[in-house]
Design an enzyme around this catalytic site. Structure first.
Site, mmCIF file in Angstrom:
data_model
loop_
_atom_site.group_PDB
_atom_site.id
_atom_site.type_symbol
_atom_site.label_atom_id
_atom_site.label_comp_id
_atom_site.label_asym_id
_atom_site.label_seq_id
_atom_site.Cartn_x
_atom_site.Cartn_y
_atom_site.Cartn_z
ATOM 1 N N LYS A 11 0.814 -1.221 0.000
ATOM 2 C CA LYS A 11 0.000 0.000 0.000
ATOM 3 C C LYS A 11 0.854 1.281 0.000
ATOM 4 O O LYS A 11 2.064 1.228 0.248
ATOM 5 C CB LYS A 11 -0.932 -0.034 1.219
ATOM 6 C CG LYS A 11 -1.939 -1.192 1.177
ATOM 7 C CD LYS A 11 -2.955 -1.076 2.301
ATOM 8 C CE LYS A 11 -3.953 -2.218 2.239
ATOM 9 N NZ LYS A 11 -5.029 -2.053 3.253
ATOM 10 N N TYR A 51 -12.617 -2.201 -3.604
ATOM 11 C CA TYR A 51 -13.112 -2.244 -2.226
ATOM 12 C C TYR A 51 -14.637 -2.108 -2.162
ATOM 13 O O TYR A 51 -15.181 -1.731 -1.122
ATOM 14 C CB TYR A 51 -12.443 -1.141 -1.402
ATOM 15 C CG TYR A 51 -11.035 -1.495 -0.949
ATOM 16 C CD1 TYR A 51 -10.802 -2.590 -0.116
ATOM 17 C CD2 TYR A 51 -9.937 -0.738 -1.338
ATOM 18 C CE1 TYR A 51 -9.527 -2.917 0.311
ATOM 19 C CE2 TYR A 51 -8.650 -1.053 -0.918
ATOM 20 C CZ TYR A 51 -8.458 -2.145 -0.082
ATOM 21 O OH TYR A 51 -7.195 -2.472 0.346
ATOM 22 N N ASN A 114 -2.070 0.276 6.645
ATOM 23 C CA ASN A 114 -1.562 -0.964 7.244
ATOM 24 C C ASN A 114 -0.676 -1.766 6.288
ATOM 25 O O ASN A 114 -0.572 -2.981 6.393
ATOM 26 C CB ASN A 114 -2.719 -1.798 7.821
ATOM 27 C CG ASN A 114 -3.711 -2.254 6.762
ATOM 28 O OD1 ASN A 114 -3.582 -1.903 5.590
ATOM 29 N ND2 ASN A 114 -4.683 -3.055 7.157
ATOM 30 N N HIS A 117 -2.317 -5.493 1.711
ATOM 31 C CA HIS A 117 -3.622 -6.165 1.604
ATOM 32 C C HIS A 117 -3.364 -7.589 1.150
ATOM 33 O O HIS A 117 -2.464 -7.831 0.357
ATOM 34 C CB HIS A 117 -4.525 -5.467 0.570
ATOM 35 C CG HIS A 117 -5.685 -6.322 0.139
ATOM 36 N ND1 HIS A 117 -6.855 -6.385 0.867
ATOM 37 C CD2 HIS A 117 -5.833 -7.192 -0.897
ATOM 38 C CE1 HIS A 117 -7.671 -7.251 0.275
ATOM 39 N NE2 HIS A 117 -7.088 -7.751 -0.794
ATOM 40 N N GLU A 128 -9.783 -11.037 -7.253
ATOM 41 C CA GLU A 128 -8.876 -9.894 -7.089
ATOM 42 C C GLU A 128 -7.706 -9.966 -8.077
ATOM 43 O O GLU A 128 -7.278 -8.944 -8.616
ATOM 44 C CB GLU A 128 -8.390 -9.841 -5.633
ATOM 45 C CG GLU A 128 -9.531 -9.519 -4.673
ATOM 46 C CD GLU A 128 -9.127 -9.501 -3.202
ATOM 47 O OE1 GLU A 128 -7.964 -9.841 -2.883
ATOM 48 O OE2 GLU A 128 -9.983 -9.144 -2.371
HETATM 49 P P1 CMP Z 1 -7.485 -4.459 3.713
HETATM 50 O O1 CMP Z 1 -7.003 -5.808 4.086
HETATM 51 O O2 CMP Z 1 -6.909 -3.841 2.492
HETATM 52 O O3 CMP Z 1 -9.082 -4.469 3.582
HETATM 53 C C1 CMP Z 1 -9.889 -3.353 3.814
HETATM 54 C C2 CMP Z 1 -9.099 -2.199 4.354
HETATM 55 O O4 CMP Z 1 -9.886 -1.209 4.990
HETATM 56 C C3 CMP Z 1 -8.171 -2.697 5.456
HETATM 57 O O5 CMP Z 1 -7.151 -3.466 4.923
HETATM 58 C C4 CMP Z 1 -7.770 -1.380 6.092
HETATM 59 O O6 CMP Z 1 -6.780 -0.719 5.332
HETATM 60 C C5 CMP Z 1 -9.082 -0.629 5.992
HETATM 61 N N1 CMP Z 1 -9.815 -0.725 7.241
HETATM 62 C C6 CMP Z 1 -10.392 -1.796 7.781
HETATM 63 N N2 CMP Z 1 -11.007 -1.491 8.930
HETATM 64 C C7 CMP Z 1 -10.823 -0.167 9.113
HETATM 65 C C8 CMP Z 1 -11.215 0.742 10.091
HETATM 66 N N3 CMP Z 1 -11.936 0.355 11.154
HETATM 67 N N4 CMP Z 1 -10.837 2.012 9.957
HETATM 68 C C9 CMP Z 1 -10.120 2.403 8.863
HETATM 69 N N5 CMP Z 1 -9.708 1.577 7.892
HETATM 70 C C10 CMP Z 1 -10.054 0.307 8.007
#
Ligand code: CMP
Length: 140
Positions: A11, A51, A114, A117, A128
């Site tokens: 990311k 998403y 984070n 993904h 995906e």
């Molecule tokens: P990802 O695994 O890419 O799938 C959905 C993404 O949404 C997740 O990682 C985070 O980057 C984001 N995400 C999930 N939960 C939250 C949350 N509570 N607040 C903000 N971002 C979130």
């Protein structure tokens, strides 16, 4: 367990900090093979489509803004039990809850930024992968 493919994204928070190589080393160290990889700037349409399942969530708009804020590296990973293996090496979505030694514990900034993904099931992995790659771009 047969060979399996999963989909991965490095990311914008991670590409911004020049962590592509460090994260790839952790993926490879976990027994995953990077069989396709490209660095792209996701469009708003791509991020909203990718998403789409989170459309009704309160964090959806922020997530789309974040995912289009810088380059990402989209990847296809291959290995035995690749979906689970990748989720183990990524760690929990929220880095505060991620286990020691995982990518998110080591590198993630917060629950949104984070770092990586990974697909949550073989079925979603296929969807995906097809979202970003043609079959002839995947070389195992
Ligand atoms: P990802 O695994 O890419 O799938 C959905 C993404 O949404 C997740 O990682 C985070 O980057 C984001 N995400 C999930 N939960 C939250 C949350 N509570 N607040 C903000 N971002 C979130």
């Amino acid at each position: 367990m047969a060979m399996q493919r999963t989909f991965s994204i490095i990311k914008p928070d991670a590409t911004r900090r020049n962590l592509t190589g460090a994260i790839n080393a952790m993926l490879e160290g976990a027994g995953l093979r990077i069989v396709a990889q490209k660095r792209i700037r996701m469009t708003q349409e791509q991020a909203e489509g990718f998403y789409g399942v989170h459309k009704e969530r309160p964090f959806f708009n922020d997530l789309v803004t974040f995912m289009t804020s810088g380059p990402v590296v989209v990847q296809v990973l291959e290995g035995e039990d690749a979906v689970v293996k990748n989720r183990e090496v990524m760690g929990a979505t929220n880095p505060v809850e991620a286990a020691e030694g995982t990518i998110r514990k080591t590198h993630a900034e917060n629950i949104e930024a984070n770092s990586v993904h990974g697909s949550d099931s073989p079925e979603n992995a296929e969807i995906e992968i097809n979202f970003f790659f043609d079959e002839d771009e995947i070389v195992g």
